[in-house]
Motif scaffolding. Structure first.
Motif, PDB file in Angstrom:
ATOM      1  N   HIS A  37       0.826  -1.200   0.000  1.00 51.41           N
ATOM      2  CA  HIS A  37       0.000   0.000   0.000  1.00 51.41           C
ATOM      3  C   HIS A  37       0.861   1.250   0.000  1.00 51.41           C
ATOM      4  N   LEU A  38       0.807   1.950  -1.121  1.00 48.23           N
ATOM      5  CA  LEU A  38       1.535   3.185  -1.330  1.00 48.23           C
ATOM      6  C   LEU A  38       0.557   4.261  -1.769  1.00 48.23           C
ATOM      7  N   ALA A  39       0.934   5.502  -1.598  1.00 51.70           N
ATOM      8  CA  ALA A  39       0.103   6.607  -2.070  1.00 51.70           C
ATOM      9  C   ALA A  39       0.505   6.993  -3.487  1.00 51.70           C
ATOM     10  N   ASP A  40      -0.449   7.531  -4.220  1.00 54.02           N
ATOM     11  CA  ASP A  40      -0.131   8.068  -5.536  1.00 54.02           C
ATOM     12  C   ASP A  40       0.716   9.328  -5.397  1.00 54.02           C
ATOM     13  N   PRO A  41       1.572   9.631  -6.381  1.00 52.15           N
ATOM     14  CA  PRO A  41       1.710   8.965  -7.675  1.00 52.15           C
ATOM     15  C   PRO A  41       2.657   7.765  -7.666  1.00 52.15           C
ATOM     16  N   VAL A  42       3.258   7.474  -6.509  1.00 52.28           N
ATOM     17  CA  VAL A  42       4.200   6.356  -6.447  1.00 52.28           C
ATOM     18  C   VAL A  42       3.497   5.036  -6.737  1.00 52.28           C
ATOM     19  N   ARG A  43       2.291   4.868  -6.210  1.00 51.68           N
ATOM     20  CA  ARG A  43       1.571   3.612  -6.414  1.00 51.68           C
ATOM     21  C   ARG A  43       1.318   3.355  -7.905  1.00 51.68           C
ATOM     22  N   ALA A  44       0.839   4.361  -8.618  1.00 53.29           N
ATOM     23  CA  ALA A  44       0.542   4.188 -10.042  1.00 53.29           C
ATOM     24  C   ALA A  44       1.804   3.840 -10.819  1.00 53.29           C
ATOM     25  N   ALA A  45       2.903   4.514 -10.481  1.00 52.56           N
ATOM     26  CA  ALA A  45       4.167   4.219 -11.156  1.00 52.56           C
ATOM     27  C   ALA A  45       4.644   2.806 -10.837  1.00 52.56           C
ATOM     28  N   LEU A  46       4.458   2.379  -9.580  1.00 52.93           N
ATOM     29  CA  LEU A  46       4.854   1.028  -9.192  1.00 52.93           C
ATOM     30  C   LEU A  46       4.046  -0.016  -9.953  1.00 52.93           C
ATOM     31  N   PHE A  47       2.729   0.156 -10.011  1.00 52.79           N
ATOM     32  CA  PHE A  47       1.900  -0.813 -10.729  1.00 52.79           C
ATOM     33  C   PHE A  47       2.324  -0.918 -12.187  1.00 52.79           C
ATOM     34  N   ARG A  48       2.646   0.215 -12.807  1.00 53.81           N
ATOM     35  CA  ARG A  48       3.090   0.183 -14.204  1.00 53.81           C
ATOM     36  C   ARG A  48       4.407  -0.571 -14.339  1.00 53.81           C
ATOM     37  N   SER A  49       5.331  -0.336 -13.413  1.00 54.90           N
ATOM     38  CA  SER A  49       6.630  -1.002 -13.503  1.00 54.90           C
ATOM     39  C   SER A  49       6.509  -2.495 -13.216  1.00 54.90           C
ATOM     40  N   LEU A  50       5.568  -2.870 -12.348  1.00 55.10           N
ATOM     41  CA  LEU A  50       5.358  -4.296 -12.072  1.00 55.10           C
ATOM     42  C   LEU A  50       4.781  -4.998 -13.289  1.00 55.10           C
ATOM     43  N   ALA A  51       3.835  -4.348 -13.972  1.00 50.91           N
ATOM     44  CA  ALA A  51       3.287  -4.932 -15.195  1.00 50.91           C
ATOM     45  C   ALA A  51       4.376  -5.062 -16.252  1.00 50.91           C
ATOM     46  N   ALA A  52       5.217  -4.047 -16.366  1.00 51.91           N
ATOM     47  CA  ALA A  52       6.285  -4.069 -17.367  1.00 51.91           C
ATOM     48  C   ALA A  52       7.301  -5.163 -17.073  1.00 51.91           C
ATOM     49  N   ALA A  53       7.439  -5.558 -15.821  1.00 46.69           N
ATOM     50  CA  ALA A  53       8.428  -6.573 -15.437  1.00 46.69           C
ATOM     51  C   ALA A  53       8.023  -7.984 -15.855  1.00 46.69           C
ATOM     52  N   VAL A  54       6.763  -8.175 -16.209  1.00 49.27           N
ATOM     53  CA  VAL A  54       6.267  -9.503 -16.565  1.00 49.27           C
ATOM     54  C   VAL A  54       6.716  -9.871 -17.979  1.00 49.27           C
ATOM     55  N   ALA A  55       7.314 -11.040 -18.119  1.00 47.14           N
ATOM     56  CA  ALA A  55       7.740 -11.542 -19.424  1.00 47.14           C
ATOM     57  C   ALA A  55       6.528 -12.095 -20.180  1.00 47.14           C
ATOM     58  N   PRO A  56       6.600 -12.173 -21.516  1.00 47.49           N
ATOM     59  CA  PRO A  56       5.505 -12.784 -22.281  1.00 47.49           C
ATOM     60  C   PRO A  56       5.168 -14.175 -21.750  1.00 47.49           C
ATOM     61  N   GLY A  57       3.894 -14.419 -21.572  1.00 43.58           N
ATOM     62  CA  GLY A  57       3.435 -15.682 -20.993  1.00 43.58           C
ATOM     63  C   GLY A  57       3.346 -15.656 -19.485  1.00 43.58           C
ATOM     64  N   GLY A  58       3.839 -14.580 -18.874  1.00 37.53           N
ATOM     65  CA  GLY A  58       3.865 -14.478 -17.419  1.00 37.53           C
ATOM     66  C   GLY A  58       2.616 -13.836 -16.839  1.00 37.53           C
ATOM     67  N   THR A  59       2.597 -13.716 -15.521  1.00 38.67           N
ATOM     68  CA  THR A  59       1.403 -13.309 -14.782  1.00 38.67           C
ATOM     69  C   THR A  59       1.705 -12.175 -13.821  1.00 38.67           C
ATOM     70  N   LEU A  60       0.793 -11.227 -13.761  1.00 39.51           N
ATOM     71  CA  LEU A  60       0.802 -10.169 -12.755  1.00 39.51           C
ATOM     72  C   LEU A  60      -0.317 -10.461 -11.762  1.00 39.51           C
ATOM     73  N   LEU A  61       0.021 -10.500 -10.474  1.00 37.93           N
ATOM     74  CA  LEU A  61      -0.973 -10.719  -9.424  1.00 37.93           C
ATOM     75  C   LEU A  61      -0.840  -9.617  -8.387  1.00 37.93           C
ATOM     76  N   VAL A  62      -1.853  -8.773  -8.300  1.00 40.16           N
ATOM     77  CA  VAL A  62      -1.870  -7.666  -7.341  1.00 40.16           C
ATOM     78  C   VAL A  62      -3.065  -7.841  -6.421  1.00 40.16           C
ATOM     79  N   VAL A  63      -2.798  -7.825  -5.122  1.00 40.90           N
ATOM     80  CA  VAL A  63      -3.841  -7.989  -4.106  1.00 40.90           C
ATOM     81  C   VAL A  63      -3.671  -6.880  -3.077  1.00 40.90           C
ATOM     82  N   GLY A  64      -4.780  -6.313  -2.634  1.00 39.87           N
ATOM     83  CA  GLY A  64      -4.685  -5.263  -1.623  1.00 39.87           C
ATOM     84  C   GLY A  64      -6.028  -4.969  -0.994  1.00 39.87           C
ATOM     85  N   HIS A  65      -6.003  -4.174   0.047  1.00 38.71           N
ATOM     86  CA  HIS A  65      -7.231  -3.793   0.738  1.00 38.71           C
ATOM     87  C   HIS A  65      -8.042  -2.850  -0.143  1.00 38.71           C
TER      88      HIS A  65
END
Length: 230
Positions: free
Chosen positions: A136-164
């Motif tokens: 749990h981070l505040a924006d704009p850091v959170r939005a940037a983090l989510f984008r970088s996490l999605a970008a880190a996924v290789a083709p065929g891979g999975t992004l799993l984000v869970v939070g309150h």
């Protein structure tokens, strides 16, 4: 890390301008907390991770906000090569010692790395699974983090984000209590490109937890699972 309901809940609190809150939820807070004797959390893997990742073929995984290593140890035990990242070196040291004690073979498959997610991003296309459990981070850091996490996924891979879920503020379960730290399904989906991805799960998943005034209450977890197809 886990909150009072047994879920991992790493709150690396930052202000909206991207700067850490002076004394709350920053690295000093977590270093001090994890330096205390014993485990701060349950040591068990997050249930949503178990549910959503059990059927995946093991490969390279990034565990974001790894805390005392419950998720990392579980993933490594299933054959994943794990990079476990946390803001607190004290957490990483405790997790590494626990991993070696619980499962030496699994421990050899885990790399522990200290990073501040406000100014660090994983290499693009570098892993087969990104797991962000209650980070749990505040924006704009959170939005940037989510984008970088999605970008880190290789083709065929999975992004799993869970939070309150943001709705938990009114649930009476002793959450962070700060609207800026909560997020919604749409906040996560905004980081997932329209092309080259399939969203498999995007829901606000209900569960029962103890209420702060006694009894139980319903809380909801944002669960987004998406596969990069190209």
């Amino acid at each position: 890390m886990t909150d009072s309901t047994g879920q991992h809940a790493h709150g690396q609190h930052v202000h909206g301008d991207g700067q850490h809150a002076s004394e709350e939820w920053g690295r000093d807070y977590w270093e001090d907390r994890y330096s205390a004797p014993g485990l701060q959390w349950s040591g068990r893997p997050n249930p949503v991770l178990v549910d959503e990742a059990s059927g995946l073929e093991p490969g390279r995984v990034l565990d974001v906000g790894s805390g005392e290593g419950g998720d990392a140890i579980w993933l490594a035990g299933r054959g994943w090569q794990v990079t476990a990242v946390d803001i607190a070196q004290a957490a990483l040291d405790k997790a590494a010692a626990r991993a070696a004690e619980v499962d030496e073979e699994a421990a050899a498959r885990i790399t522990w790395e200290q990073h501040d997610l406000a100014d660090w991003a994983p290499a693009p296309g570098s892993v087969d699974l990104v797991s962000s459990q209650f980070m749990h981070l505040a924006d704009p850091v959170r939005a940037a983090l989510f984008r970088s996490l999605a970008a880190a996924v290789a083709p065929g891979g999975t992004l799993l984000v869970v939070g309150h879920d943001l709705s938990d503020l009114a649930a009476g379960a002793g959450r962070h209590g700060k609207e800026e730290l909560m997020f919604t399904i749409d906040d996560v989906l905004a980081a997932v490109p329209d092309d080259g991805w399939t969203v498999e799960v995007a829901e606000s998943r209900a569960r029962q937890v103890p209420a702060t005034d006694g009894g139980t209450t319903t809380v909801r977890d944002v669960v987004v699972k998406a596969t990069r197809t190209s």
